[in-house]
Design a protein around this motif. Structure first.
Motif: not given
Length: 228
Positions: A38-45
């Motif tokens: 269901t993931l709509k946004k993935l952010e990796i920092r």
């Protein structure tokens, strides 16, 4: 929810739509086998040791992920070739990332693209095939191709889709001309930002700029200041 510390854990309850993985210098492996379907946004920092994301981490024919934001992620080399529904792709400060033309050209739903401070990208702007991305509205490119003086490589084919609304070009230390971008044919262009291009001598084509342009911002381009 993702806690951004060295003791990162993931707790999922119900549908997960946003997953942020921030400032995890000790994290090496993803603590899940696949991202939620269901993931709509993935952010990796700021994950200096984290393994690269791969296609096996996404569900088959993933249709939910719309936004991917990655910054200071040295192990990222390529974008997984399964994210055809992406609408926004932002990549910052990833020194080992490479853009493969067919992967970009498969992102037919993309509306916003930012590639910044990725100086080891070898694939030229001409080879990106952005002109085929007819949904693309916003484009930012910054500090890539440190030696390039022009984007054209002698080619005459359009480099950009004509429906772009916003373009930002920043930190190109040896860029001398933007004529190869054919800005005059971008008949939807409203905003043009040009920053920190010390050798840039010309940005306006002989045919002029589109009548739709309402904002033109130029900063730290000393040769243009003399001419304008």
């Amino acid at each position: 929810m993702m806690h951004h510390d060295s003791n990162t854990t993931i707790a999922t309850s119900g549908d997960v739509h946003v997953l942020n993985i921030w400032e995890c210098p000790s994290l090496i492996f993803f603590p899940i086998s696949k991202f939620p379907s269901t993931l709509k946004k993935l952010e990796i920092r700021d994950c200096a040791r984290l393994e690269s994301i791969s296609e096996k981490m996404f569900h088959f024919n993933n249709s939910s992920l719309e936004c991917l934001v990655i910054s200071r992620y040295p192990y990222l080399k390529i974008i997984p070739d399964c994210l055809h529904k992406l609408r926004e792709l932002d990549i910052y400060n990833c020194e080992n990332v490479e853009l493969l033309p067919h992967q970009l050209q498969n992102l037919t739903a993309l509306t916003s693209l930012t590639i910044s401070h990725c100086e080891n990208i070898k694939t030229s702007l001409f080879q990106w095939g952005l002109a085929t991305l007819t949904s693309l509205k916003h484009l930012t490119i910054a500090r890539i191709f440190p030696q390039v003086a022009s984007f054209s490589e002698g080619q005459r084919l359009p480099l950009l889709p004509t429906n772009l609304i916003y373009i930002s070009i920043k930190d190109f230390q040896n860029l001398k001309s933007l004529s190869s971008l054919a800005l005059q044919i971008l008949t939807s262009l409203e905003k043009l930002w040009i920053q920190c291009c010390p050798k840039l001598q010309s940005f306006c084509p002989r045919e002029g700029l589109p009548d739709t342009l309402s904002q033109l911002y130029i900063r730290d381009c000393p040769l243009l200041k003399q001419r304008c």
